[in-house]
Design an enzyme around this catalytic site. Structure first.
Site, PDB file in Angstrom:
ATOM      1  N   ASN A  85      -6.242  -2.805   1.740  1.00 36.89           N
ATOM      2  CA  ASN A  85      -6.199  -4.258   1.855  1.00 36.89           C
ATOM      3  C   ASN A  85      -7.622  -4.801   1.876  1.00 36.89           C
ATOM      4  O   ASN A  85      -8.522  -4.169   2.437  1.00 36.89           O
ATOM      5  CB  ASN A  85      -5.493  -4.693   3.140  1.00 36.89           C
ATOM      6  CG  ASN A  85      -3.989  -4.548   3.063  1.00 36.89           C
ATOM      7  OD1 ASN A  85      -3.413  -4.423   1.982  1.00 36.89           O
ATOM      8  ND2 ASN A  85      -3.344  -4.564   4.210  1.00 36.89           N
TER       9      ASN A  85
ATOM     10  N   ARG B 252       0.834  -1.214   0.000  1.00 37.21           N
ATOM     11  CA  ARG B 252       0.000   0.000   0.000  1.00 37.21           C
ATOM     12  C   ARG B 252       0.862   1.254   0.000  1.00 37.21           C
ATOM     13  O   ARG B 252       0.589   2.193  -0.757  1.00 37.21           O
ATOM     14  CB  ARG B 252      -0.960   0.007   1.192  1.00 37.21           C
ATOM     15  CG  ARG B 252      -2.091  -1.007   1.058  1.00 37.21           C
ATOM     16  CD  ARG B 252      -2.974  -1.020   2.266  1.00 37.21           C
ATOM     17  NE  ARG B 252      -2.165  -1.370   3.442  1.00 37.21           N
ATOM     18  CZ  ARG B 252      -2.566  -1.257   4.690  1.00 37.21           C
ATOM     19  NH1 ARG B 252      -3.751  -0.773   4.968  1.00 37.21           N
ATOM     20  NH2 ARG B 252      -1.779  -1.610   5.689  1.00 37.21           N
TER      21      ARG B 252
END
Length: 90
Positions: free
Chosen positions: A36, A18
């Site tokens: 996520n 990320r």
């Protein structure tokens, strides 16, 4: 302008994927978000100039050194005027 939703599968959680995605998106001047998913995938919404977004996708496929991308599912989306930056969602 183009907008895409990307579902990334592989070793993409717990490896800085990320943060990597956010850093790359911001370097390209793109807007959107990354998060996520409970099933182990990472979901990305990105928008910007078509050619720049395609370059961004190439970087997503590479991923961070500790990760491994096995599959990317790419869906066209309607551009969102709500996105002003690229963020990590939790």
């Amino acid at each position: 302008m183009i907008a895409l939703k990307i579902y990334v599968s592989g070793i993409v959680q717990g490896v800085g994927y990320r943060a990597f995605t956010k850093r790359i998106a911001q370097s390209y001047g793109l807007t959107g978000w990354v998060k996520n998913l409970p099933d182990g995938r990472v979901e990305v919404f990105v928008q910007g100039d078509k050619e720049v977004v395609w370059e961004f996708l190439k970087q997503l496929w590479e991923g961070p050194p500790a990760g491994r991308v096995d599959r990317m599912e790419i869906l066209k989306e309607v551009p969102s005027h709500e996105e002003r930056d690229f963020t990590i969602r939790y």
